[in-house]
Design a protein around this motif. Structure first.
Motif, PDB file in Angstrom:
ATOM      1  N   GLU A  57       0.727  -1.081  -0.078  1.00  0.00           N
ATOM      2  CA  GLU A  57      -0.100   0.012  -0.005  1.00  0.00           C
ATOM      3  C   GLU A  57       0.793   1.381  -0.049  1.00  0.00           C
ATOM      4  O   GLU A  57       0.580   2.344  -0.507  1.00  0.00           O
ATOM      5  N   LEU A  58       1.921   1.479   0.742  1.00  0.00           N
ATOM      6  CA  LEU A  58       2.754   2.339   0.840  1.00  0.00           C
ATOM      7  C   LEU A  58       3.418   2.343  -0.490  1.00  0.00           C
ATOM      8  O   LEU A  58       3.898   3.694  -0.617  1.00  0.00           O
ATOM      9  N   ASP A 116       1.131   4.647  -3.911  1.00  0.00           N
ATOM     10  CA  ASP A 116       1.378   6.128  -4.270  1.00  0.00           C
ATOM     11  C   ASP A 116       2.539   6.501  -4.957  1.00  0.00           C
ATOM     12  O   ASP A 116       2.534   7.192  -6.201  1.00  0.00           O
ATOM     13  N   PRO A 117       3.681   6.190  -4.674  1.00  0.00           N
ATOM     14  CA  PRO A 117       4.981   6.645  -5.317  1.00  0.00           C
ATOM     15  C   PRO A 117       4.719   6.023  -6.569  1.00  0.00           C
ATOM     16  O   PRO A 117       5.373   6.891  -7.587  1.00  0.00           O
ATOM     17  N   VAL A 130       6.486  13.562  -2.371  1.00  0.00           N
ATOM     18  CA  VAL A 130       5.610  12.560  -1.842  1.00  0.00           C
ATOM     19  C   VAL A 130       6.449  11.344  -1.914  1.00  0.00           C
ATOM     20  O   VAL A 130       6.421  10.188  -1.189  1.00  0.00           O
ATOM     21  N   VAL A 131       6.547  11.100  -3.206  1.00  0.00           N
ATOM     22  CA  VAL A 131       7.517   9.695  -3.360  1.00  0.00           C
ATOM     23  C   VAL A 131       8.720   9.494  -2.636  1.00  0.00           C
ATOM     24  O   VAL A 131       8.629   8.491  -1.846  1.00  0.00           O
ATOM     25  N   LYS A 153       9.234  10.922   0.274  1.00  0.00           N
ATOM     26  CA  LYS A 153       8.865  10.741   1.810  1.00  0.00           C
ATOM     27  C   LYS A 153       8.427   9.335   1.951  1.00  0.00           C
ATOM     28  O   LYS A 153       8.632   8.814   2.911  1.00  0.00           O
ATOM     29  N   ASN A 154       7.550   8.727   1.044  1.00  0.00           N
ATOM     30  CA  ASN A 154       7.112   7.588   1.261  1.00  0.00           C
ATOM     31  C   ASN A 154       8.091   6.366   1.256  1.00  0.00           C
ATOM     32  O   ASN A 154       7.995   5.556   2.257  1.00  0.00           O
ATOM     33  N   SER A 201      10.114   6.630   4.314  1.00  0.00           N
ATOM     34  CA  SER A 201       9.184   6.192   5.595  1.00  0.00           C
ATOM     35  C   SER A 201       9.176   4.707   5.605  1.00  0.00           C
ATOM     36  O   SER A 201       9.164   4.009   6.612  1.00  0.00           O
ATOM     37  N   MET A 202       9.634   4.198   4.357  1.00  0.00           N
ATOM     38  CA  MET A 202       9.741   2.621   4.519  1.00  0.00           C
ATOM     39  C   MET A 202      11.271   2.262   4.664  1.00  0.00           C
ATOM     40  O   MET A 202      11.641   1.093   4.501  1.00  0.00           O
TER      41      MET A 202
END
Lengths: 702, 190
Positions: A415-416, A419-420, A525-526, A528-529, A532-533
């Protein structure tokens, strides 16, 4: 053999009836679905009597939840016995002709009269009900809705895979049948929970597929598009059901469904008249152009189909706790094998057993972690659909290829990553790939290409997205960077540094804003996501040849490669992925220009140097300037150096969440170390913020 | 689990101690009681890993058979004087259902006594006119005339994350500490 199928279905149904509790809605639903299957099987064998009876029962089951259910089930069980006898009789007769094989009319199954009446009531009530029913009404209803959601979602995912696999070729009979079944399931379950729109859409689609299956029409591009659209619409409908369940509101109506149903129905009826044929011709021609791609796809598909294995649906929570427990066992195991008291015991038997235990624990851990791993296929399927959609909207011809779809990743990361990938693909389609004229002028094939591939590299998952478009224009990037004040004039940037600008918030080089990209939101956003992983993202680009994004991600979110650092008598963990290097700075490398802040200079690069002891208020830190360790860390926004007492070790650690009660933004979690002690995992993205905080308070004092 | 339902309530004032079994413990000379249903176990005070930059009342985290659980100092939570641990000091592991999840948290107390049953005739509301309810006391237990037990609301005690910073820690948060320490360290360096 259809008879055997029917008997099997009857057996299934009878056992369901035996075990059924009248009040239990999921039992009733199982019966409902089972009746549907029976109806289907009999229909395909032209056993109208049985299928009609089954249909009536279905309506009755759906309509009447409580009062007469006992009676109904009784009657149903009786009918089952009779049906069984008739099928056996048909089997004896051994006549392949469906007309003679069908049970004689006078022996038709007993259908209680109230069932007939009920069926009519249902139909009328149903049509007027609409989708205004509130999901919040009864928990039972909610449970049914949840079941509907999960079943429909499975069917939709499966459909999508099938449709995208065949998007350039003809659908074969097996796929049509599979699609038909899937839509039929959706229709059945949606009907049971009383959702009219999904029922209606599934029904229309089913008749379209039925037409294709009968050979009334061929599965060409128009039909395929309709099927894809229908599946997508169903996806949104199902998603809105989910939202409604979660928010305990009523399911909203989607007005596009009616239009789609009309178009599907039109397509079904239009097939009778042949004058429509020419309009579809171009579509067929383009798909025929694609010949080269077909063998490859077929190859990959046959590979995929052999991998279908029996699966078991398990609650994610259970798997998570299993993984957690196994992680504990690994730690306890290493505590036992490393126990100093046991080391003194000179026993070959003990040594052997310990080795055995160590091996089994490692294997167990491996298997436990694999439980949560899913192939990236699902993610790629979504990406494929998006490329297809976007290329059509942008009027570009793009060939999408995917490699390594079987590569596995942690389910929680899928899911994470979604978006990217959306943002990267949008950029590739919209900005990367040139339009046909420009490509021709550059001597490139008119059809652009986007390739996505996944593979494992050491203990990481790598995903690459490459296009063969115009590539990134370094000069333009730098010019924009100046304009937006991201870089100061006179600063020279390497190509890689210039590419990094793409990730700055609000950065965009396009002059035109389209519906899909160019607004400058997205790439930040890419990053950042991905961060975050605990992953990394890199860009490679060649002017005129294309751009490639490379995502390096940990295989799982449950475990990280940690670097243990010590300070005072405390041990902390830094994610190894975020560490650039660790050095022992010589004295001249540390500068303290303003008094309070320190700078570390390594090979011409400068980093702010923070003391871990100050950040974390650690007492008894060594702070020996002659013998210090500095770890250079890369966070989402900055690079910095951390002064620590020692770099102790590197090891894989199982991440545990921290309770909110701890209010500790600076830690992303904790891990249990091999001695049973807890190591807190430092959230490197927060270090700069906290260091800045205390920097400000410093200025306040000074 | 009746207490799980209670956990969902946010109105502390409306919550009164119910008759039932209570685990009695000592804190600064007074006897308190936790509803036994919310006590998971009692463990000895083992090594606690300090968590920097958190509430004052949080001593750190412990490894409870593989789970990392926070441990709070009940004395600090009740704004009582901190004392060094003794042989009697223990951690009571509490479990409560917050709005969205199950929270397991340890509470350090001076001493545990016993589990006792308090019938309806022995449980009363905190006397009016006191601010006892602000101190997480939702009832008074009087099994004997001379004895008084303060019955506590576990959910309110552990819900300091949602109340923002703990009152006890107010005015004593970390930034001042750093400003004090940092120049000192800097002079050391030079």
């Amino acid at each position: 053999m259809a008879n055997d199928d029917a008997r099997q279905l009857l057996d299934e149904l009878s056992s369901l009836l035996l075990l059924c509790k009248v009040q239990n809605s999921s039992d009733l639903r199982a019966i409902f679905v089972s009746l549907g299957k029976l109806e289907q099987a009999c229909k395909s064998e032209h056993w109208e009597i049985v299928s009609d009876a089954a249909n009536l029962y279905r309506d009755a089951v759906r309509a009447d939840a409580s009062e007469r259910m006992g009676e109904l089930i009784e009657g149903l069980a009786q009918s089952c016995e009779e049906l069984d006898g008739q099928i056996a009789w048909a089997q004896q007769a051994h006549k392949p002709d469906p007309e003679t094989a069908s049970p004689p009319r006078e022996k038709s199954p007993v259908v209680p009269s109230f069932v007939m009446g009920g069926a009519i009531n249902v139909n009328t009530a149903h049509d007027s009900a609409g989708e205004v029913r509130s999901v919040s009404r009864a928990t039972e209803e909610v449970e049914n809705m949840i079941d509907f959601y999960s079943e429909a979602q499975d069917a939709i995912d499966q459909n999508e895979r099938l449709l995208l696999d065949h998007q350039d070729g003809e659908l074969d009979a097996n796929s049509i049948a599979a699609l038909f079944r899937a839509f039929h399931t959706i229709k059945g379950v949606a009907g049971f929970v009383g959702l009219t729109q999904p029922t209606k859409l599934a029904h229309s689609t089913e008749s379209l597929l039925g037409g294709v299956r009968r050979g009334d029409m061929s599965a060409d591009q128009v039909i395929l598009d309709l099927l894809l659209e229908s599946n997508e619409r169903m996806q949104t409908l199902v998603a809105s059901v989910r939202l409604a369940i979660e928010a305990s509101t009523s399911v909203p109506l989607d007005e596009r469904v009616d239009d789609l149903c009309r178009r599907i129905d039109a397509a079904v009826s239009r097939e009778a008249s042949p004058e429509d044929q020419p309009s579809r011709q171009p579509a067929i021609a383009t798909s025929a152009d694609d010949d080269a791609a077909v063998p490859q796809r077929l190859a990959s598909r046959s590979q995929g189909s052999t991998q279908i294995r029996d699966t078991l649906k398990v609650d994610v929570g259970r798997v998570d706790s299993l993984v957690e427990m196994v992680g504990e066992m690994v730690i306890v195991e290493s505590m036992i094998t490393g126990d100093p008291d046991l080391r003194h015991v000179r026993s070959p038997k003990l040594a052997n057993n310990l080795r055995q235990m160590a091996k089994i624990t490692r294997d167990l851990q491996k298997i436990a972690l694999q439980l949560r791993m899913v192939p990236v296929r699902g993610l790629f399927t979504r990406t494929a659909r998006m490329v297809r959609e976007l290329s059509r909207q942008c009027n570009k011809q793009i060939r999408f290829t995917a490699e390594g779809e079987a590569t596995e990743m942690d389910r929680n990361m899928v899911e994470l990553l979604a978006d990217p990938l959306v943002h990267i693909i949008r950029n590739a389609v919209d900005h990367g790939i040139e339009d046909a004229a420009e490509r021709e002028a550059a001597g490139k094939p008119v059809e652009g290409s986007i390739r996505i591939s996944a593979y494992h590299e050491s203990s990481n998952l790598v995903i690459e997205i490459a296009d063969d478009g115009r590539g990134l224009d370094v000069d333009k990037l730098i010019a924009r960077g100046y304009e937006r004040g991201l870089i100061s004039t006179g600063q020279s940037l390497s190509d890689t540094e210039a590419y990094e600008l793409v990730f700055a918030p609000g950065f965009s080089t396009t002059d035109t804003v389209t519906a899909f990209s160019g607004r400058g939101v997205g790439m930040d956003v890419v990053r950042k996501n991905i961060k975050s992983m605990r992953g990394r993202i890199g860009i490679q680009s060649k002017p005129g040849q294309g751009t490639a994004f490379r995502l390096v991600l940990p295989l799982t979110l449950a475990i990280i490669d940690g670097t243990l650092i010590s300070c005072g008598r405390e041990t902390y963990i830094l994610p190894t992925l975020s560490i650039v290097e660790s050095i022992r700075p010589k004295q001249g490398m540390v500068r303290a220009p303003g008094g309070h802040s320190q700078i570390l200079q390594v090979r011409g690069k400068t980093y702010p140097l923070y003391k871990l002891s100050a950040l974390l208020e650690i007492p008894e830190a060594r702070e020996d300037p002659q013998n210090m360790h500095a770890v250079i860390v890369e966070s989402a926004s900055h690079s910095f150096a951390l002064q620590v007492d020692d770099v102790v070790a590197q090891q894989q650690v199982v991440i545990k969440g921290l309770e909110k009660q701890l209010q500790s933004k600076i830690f992303s979690g904790a891990a249990i170390l091999s001695d049973g002690q807890i190591g807190l995992i430092i959230n490197v993205d927060e270090v700069v913020a906290i260091a800045n905080d205390y920097g400000h308070s410093m200025q306040g004092v000074a | 689990m009746p207490h799980a339902e209670q956990g969902a309530q946010s109105e502390r004032a409306s919550k009164l101690a119910q008759p039932g079994k209570y685990l009695l413990f000592q804190l600064a000379g007074e006897t308190y009681g936790f509803p036994i249903l919310q006590v998971r176990e009692i463990i000895s005070l083992e090594s606690i890993t300090r968590v920097p930059r958190t509430s004052q009342c949080v001593l750190g985290v412990i490894n409870l058979r593989g789970k990392v659980i926070p441990v709070m100092d009940l004395r600090t939570r009740f704004e009582l004087e901190r004392i060094p641990a003794t042989d009697e000091t223990v951690i009571i592991v509490l479990q409560c259902e917050l709005s969205d999840r199950l929270l397991t948290i340890g509470a350090v107390v001076d001493d545990v006594r016993e589990v006792t049953f308090l019938g309806a005739e022995h449980v009363s509301a905190p006397p009016a006119g006191t601010h006892l309810e602000d101190e997480f006391v939702v009832g008074i237990g009087t099994p004997q005339e001379s004895q008084i037990i303060f019955l506590l609301d576990v959910d309110a005690i552990v819900r300091f994350d949602e109340e923002g910073v703990l009152r006890a820690a107010a005015g004593e948060t970390s930034p001042p500490n750093i400003t004090e320490r940092e120049p000192h360290e800097d002079t050391n360096r030079r």
